[in-house]
Design an enzyme around this catalytic site. Sequence first.
Site, PDB file in Angstrom:
ATOM      1  N   PHE A  62      12.956  13.974  23.438  1.00 26.33           N
ATOM      2  CA  PHE A  62      14.283  14.230  22.859  1.00 26.33           C
ATOM      3  C   PHE A  62      15.336  14.066  23.941  1.00 26.33           C
ATOM      4  O   PHE A  62      16.362  13.446  23.741  1.00 26.33           O
ATOM      5  CB  PHE A  62      14.347  15.639  22.263  1.00 26.33           C
ATOM      6  CG  PHE A  62      15.695  15.959  21.645  1.00 26.33           C
ATOM      7  CD1 PHE A  62      15.997  15.509  20.373  1.00 26.33           C
ATOM      8  CD2 PHE A  62      16.652  16.671  22.348  1.00 26.33           C
ATOM      9  CE1 PHE A  62      17.237  15.768  19.806  1.00 26.33           C
ATOM     10  CE2 PHE A  62      17.896  16.936  21.792  1.00 26.33           C
ATOM     11  CZ  PHE A  62      18.191  16.480  20.514  1.00 26.33           C
ATOM     12  N   THR A  84      10.059  11.339  28.895  1.00 25.41           N
ATOM     13  CA  THR A  84       9.356  10.825  30.055  1.00 25.41           C
ATOM     14  C   THR A  84      10.281   9.975  30.918  1.00 25.41           C
ATOM     15  O   THR A  84      10.982   9.094  30.409  1.00 25.41           O
ATOM     16  CB  THR A  84       8.137   9.975  29.616  1.00 25.41           C
ATOM     17  OG1 THR A  84       7.216  10.812  28.945  1.00 25.41           O
ATOM     18  CG2 THR A  84       7.439   9.313  30.795  1.00 25.41           C
ATOM     19  N   ASN A 109       7.584   6.372  16.169  1.00 28.29           N
ATOM     20  CA  ASN A 109       8.386   5.779  17.239  1.00 28.29           C
ATOM     21  C   ASN A 109       7.541   4.848  18.094  1.00 28.29           C
ATOM     22  O   ASN A 109       6.349   5.068  18.293  1.00 28.29           O
ATOM     23  CB  ASN A 109       9.066   6.871  18.088  1.00 28.29           C
ATOM     24  CG  ASN A 109       8.257   7.274  19.298  1.00 28.29           C
ATOM     25  OD1 ASN A 109       8.293   6.610  20.341  1.00 28.29           O
ATOM     26  ND2 ASN A 109       7.487   8.361  19.185  1.00 28.29           N
ATOM     27  N   MET A 111       9.272   3.717  21.102  1.00 25.64           N
ATOM     28  CA  MET A 111      10.393   3.587  22.038  1.00 25.64           C
ATOM     29  C   MET A 111       9.980   2.830  23.299  1.00 25.64           C
ATOM     30  O   MET A 111      10.709   1.962  23.769  1.00 25.64           O
ATOM     31  CB  MET A 111      10.916   4.972  22.453  1.00 25.64           C
ATOM     32  CG  MET A 111      11.322   5.892  21.301  1.00 25.64           C
ATOM     33  SD  MET A 111      12.675   5.261  20.296  1.00 25.64           S
ATOM     34  CE  MET A 111      14.056   5.456  21.386  1.00 25.64           C
ATOM     35  N   PHE A 113       9.177   4.259  26.497  1.00 29.58           N
ATOM     36  CA  PHE A 113       9.697   4.853  27.747  1.00 29.58           C
ATOM     37  C   PHE A 113      11.052   4.267  28.145  1.00 29.58           C
ATOM     38  O   PHE A 113      11.268   3.879  29.299  1.00 29.58           O
ATOM     39  CB  PHE A 113       8.716   4.680  28.912  1.00 29.58           C
ATOM     40  CG  PHE A 113       7.493   5.554  28.857  1.00 29.58           C
ATOM     41  CD1 PHE A 113       7.383   6.610  27.966  1.00 29.58           C
ATOM     42  CD2 PHE A 113       6.431   5.329  29.734  1.00 29.58           C
ATOM     43  CE1 PHE A 113       6.246   7.407  27.932  1.00 29.58           C
ATOM     44  CE2 PHE A 113       5.298   6.126  29.707  1.00 29.58           C
ATOM     45  CZ  PHE A 113       5.198   7.161  28.799  1.00 29.58           C
ATOM     46  N   LYS A 208      -0.636  15.759  29.605  1.00 23.01           N
ATOM     47  CA  LYS A 208      -0.381  15.629  28.159  1.00 23.01           C
ATOM     48  C   LYS A 208      -1.298  14.584  27.554  1.00 23.01           C
ATOM     49  O   LYS A 208      -1.312  13.439  27.999  1.00 23.01           O
ATOM     50  CB  LYS A 208       1.079  15.266  27.915  1.00 23.01           C
ATOM     51  CG  LYS A 208       1.428  15.210  26.430  1.00 23.01           C
ATOM     52  CD  LYS A 208       2.914  15.247  26.229  1.00 23.01           C
ATOM     53  CE  LYS A 208       3.281  15.126  24.763  1.00 23.01           C
ATOM     54  NZ  LYS A 208       4.735  15.147  24.578  1.00 23.01           N
ATOM     55  N   ASN A 237       0.312  14.513  22.126  1.00 23.97           N
ATOM     56  CA  ASN A 237       1.315  13.470  21.912  1.00 23.97           C
ATOM     57  C   ASN A 237       1.208  12.960  20.459  1.00 23.97           C
ATOM     58  O   ASN A 237       0.511  13.555  19.648  1.00 23.97           O
ATOM     59  CB  ASN A 237       1.069  12.335  22.917  1.00 23.97           C
ATOM     60  CG  ASN A 237       2.354  11.680  23.361  1.00 23.97           C
ATOM     61  OD1 ASN A 237       3.184  11.320  22.530  1.00 23.97           O
ATOM     62  ND2 ASN A 237       2.521  11.517  24.660  1.00 23.97           N
ATOM     63  N   GLY A 259       5.275  14.740  13.594  1.00 23.15           N
ATOM     64  CA  GLY A 259       5.773  15.526  12.472  1.00 23.15           C
ATOM     65  C   GLY A 259       4.645  16.084  11.613  1.00 23.15           C
ATOM     66  O   GLY A 259       3.476  16.093  12.026  1.00 23.15           O
ATOM     67  N   TYR A 309       9.358  18.506  18.393  1.00 28.10           N
ATOM     68  CA  TYR A 309      10.438  17.519  18.428  1.00 28.10           C
ATOM     69  C   TYR A 309      10.790  17.084  17.002  1.00 28.10           C
ATOM     70  O   TYR A 309      11.915  17.276  16.539  1.00 28.10           O
ATOM     71  CB  TYR A 309      10.046  16.320  19.295  1.00 28.10           C
ATOM     72  CG  TYR A 309      11.071  15.192  19.373  1.00 28.10           C
ATOM     73  CD1 TYR A 309      12.177  15.149  18.533  1.00 28.10           C
ATOM     74  CD2 TYR A 309      10.932  14.165  20.298  1.00 28.10           C
ATOM     75  CE1 TYR A 309      13.110  14.124  18.615  1.00 28.10           C
ATOM     76  CE2 TYR A 309      11.866  13.137  20.387  1.00 28.10           C
ATOM     77  CZ  TYR A 309      12.947  13.119  19.526  1.00 28.10           C
ATOM     78  OH  TYR A 309      13.862  12.101  19.608  1.00 28.10           O
TER      79      TYR A 309
HETATM   80  C1  LIG Z   1      11.166   9.693  19.163  1.00 31.22           C
HETATM   81  C2  LIG Z   1      10.088  10.335  19.974  1.00 31.22           C
HETATM   82  C3  LIG Z   1      10.013  10.064  21.330  1.00 31.22           C
HETATM   83  C4  LIG Z   1       9.032  10.667  22.107  1.00 31.22           C
HETATM   84  N1  LIG Z   1       8.993  10.403  23.450  1.00 31.22           N
HETATM   85  C5  LIG Z   1       8.075  11.036  24.213  1.00 31.22           C
HETATM   86  C6  LIG Z   1       8.061  10.844  25.621  1.00 31.22           C
HETATM   87  O1  LIG Z   1       8.892  10.126  26.187  1.00 31.22           O
HETATM   88  N2  LIG Z   1       7.096  11.472  26.338  1.00 31.22           N
HETATM   89  C7  LIG Z   1       6.167  12.293  25.767  1.00 31.22           C
HETATM   90  O2  LIG Z   1       5.333  12.864  26.462  1.00 31.22           O
HETATM   91  N3  LIG Z   1       6.168  12.514  24.428  1.00 31.22           N
HETATM   92  C8  LIG Z   1       7.098  11.911  23.658  1.00 31.22           C
HETATM   93  N4  LIG Z   1       7.107  12.145  22.306  1.00 31.22           N
HETATM   94  C9  LIG Z   1       6.062  13.003  21.708  1.00 31.22           C
HETATM   95  C10 LIG Z   1       6.537  14.434  21.513  1.00 31.22           C
HETATM   96  O3  LIG Z   1       6.844  15.034  22.749  1.00 31.22           O
HETATM   97  C11 LIG Z   1       5.456  15.289  20.801  1.00 31.22           C
HETATM   98  O4  LIG Z   1       4.326  15.385  21.633  1.00 31.22           O
HETATM   99  C12 LIG Z   1       5.021  14.686  19.476  1.00 31.22           C
HETATM  100  O5  LIG Z   1       6.114  14.117  18.801  1.00 31.22           O
HETATM  101  C13 LIG Z   1       4.389  15.739  18.555  1.00 31.22           C
HETATM  102  O6  LIG Z   1       5.276  16.790  18.273  1.00 31.22           O
HETATM  103  P1  LIG Z   1       6.206  16.823  16.941  1.00 31.22           P
HETATM  104  O7  LIG Z   1       5.300  16.561  15.771  1.00 31.22           O
HETATM  105  O8  LIG Z   1       6.802  18.195  16.932  1.00 31.22           O
HETATM  106  O9  LIG Z   1       7.221  15.771  17.110  1.00 31.22           O
HETATM  107  C14 LIG Z   1       8.088  11.555  21.509  1.00 31.22           C
HETATM  108  C15 LIG Z   1       8.181  11.817  20.137  1.00 31.22           C
HETATM  109  C16 LIG Z   1       9.160  11.235  19.378  1.00 31.22           C
HETATM  110  C17 LIG Z   1       9.236  11.558  17.894  1.00 31.22           C
END
Ligand SMILES: Cc1cc2nc3c(=O)[nH]c(=O)nc-3n(C[C@H](O)[C@H](O)[C@H](O)COP(=O)(O)O)c2cc1C
Length: 346
Positions: A62, A84, A109, A111, A113, A208, A237, A259, A309
């Site tokens: 985020f 990250t 996503n 993205m 990095f 992680k 993750n 999610g 997130y």
């Molecule tokens: C748009 C987006 C970008 C993310 N970017 C990263 C990231 O840069 N590094 C990382 O360790 N996890 C990243 N995550 C994973 C989240 O930190 C988390 O581990 C994952 O989304 C599961 O949690 P949630 O279901 O509450 O989103 C990202 C998730 C989303 C949705």
Amino acid sequence: MSLAHDLFARAIQALPAEDAHRAAITGLRAGLGPRSAAPDPALAVEIAGLKLPSPIGLAAGFDKNAEVAAAMLRAGFGFVECGTVTPLPQAGNPRPRLFRLAEDQAVINRMGFNNVGLERFAQNLARAPGGVVGANIGANKDSADRIGDYVIGLERLWGKADYFTVNISSPNTPGLRLLQGADALADLLGRLALARRDLPGAAPVFLKVAPDLADAEIGDIAEAAAAHGLAGVVVSNTTLSRPPGLRSRRRSEAGGLSGAPLMGLSTQVLRRFREAARGRFALIGAGGVASGADAYAKVRAGASAIQLYSALVFHGPGLAPRLGRDLLERMRADGFASIAEAAAAP
Ligand SMILES: Cc1cc2nc3c(=O)[nH]c(=O)nc-3n(C[C@H](O)[C@H](O)[C@H](O)COP(=O)(O)O)c2cc1C
């Protein structure tokens, strides 16, 4: 919640996902975020020596560039993980690369990095006052020495972040997840341990992991984490899997799914990590948390702290305090005096 905040929250929902995220960051930087009262002292937890006022944290991704850590702490998160971050700035994958799956309360996503790189990240971090802020470190896509990138990240940010998360589980940097394999992981954690030996002071380092792991891999990772003195494992993750029942038009987009549909899978993997950890390191539960019930399920599966997130995308940044209160009620109803007690109970 203020009218300005409410209007702002509605306006960003109407934008394409990545523009909405950028608008949210801009608004948070401008002070438009919610302000929460201090959490109930009964929610306080200590994990790997970090004192958290609430176990509900903001997951990585985020605040990739450490721009809004202070604002998210003010919004009631007990801790914030930025990143990250990779050593060099990186543009990430072409857009579109972020998709809301509203019918499934999920996000996909890819993205890749995208981030401003270590130098600017470090400057931003230095401006984030108060509260526990972690740095999630990664490797550049084109790096000739990916393990070296993690060492550079740790060394550059040492003393500036309260904890570190070594992210080897993003599905959007080709080959990155191979670092979860036994030999590569031993190499990575060995080099990080060597680097830490020469750094003054102490900060906990977490690993992680992905939710897409077989039991044997979980066992290997847990042994490596314990052998190299890691303070904890963040489970998990995003997933490359697509659980049956997804309804959204965007469900087949390439990338990591997060999610609600990730809640069951990531909690199951968390439970396996608790068995494999045998109390040797702490666990942080992430994946699909959107309610107090979800947070409590993570605690009962072994998490001493939680991250989220995707739920922010659907519920806005004021979610954390509500979730904390609900978690506390559930914990008390079951007769637990603390999060730690609930996390350790079978
Ligand atoms: C748009 C987006 C970008 C993310 N970017 C990263 C990231 O840069 N590094 C990382 O360790 N996890 C990243 N995550 C994973 C989240 O930190 C988390 O581990 C994952 O989304 C599961 O949690 P949630 O279901 O509450 O989103 C990202 C998730 C989303 C949705």
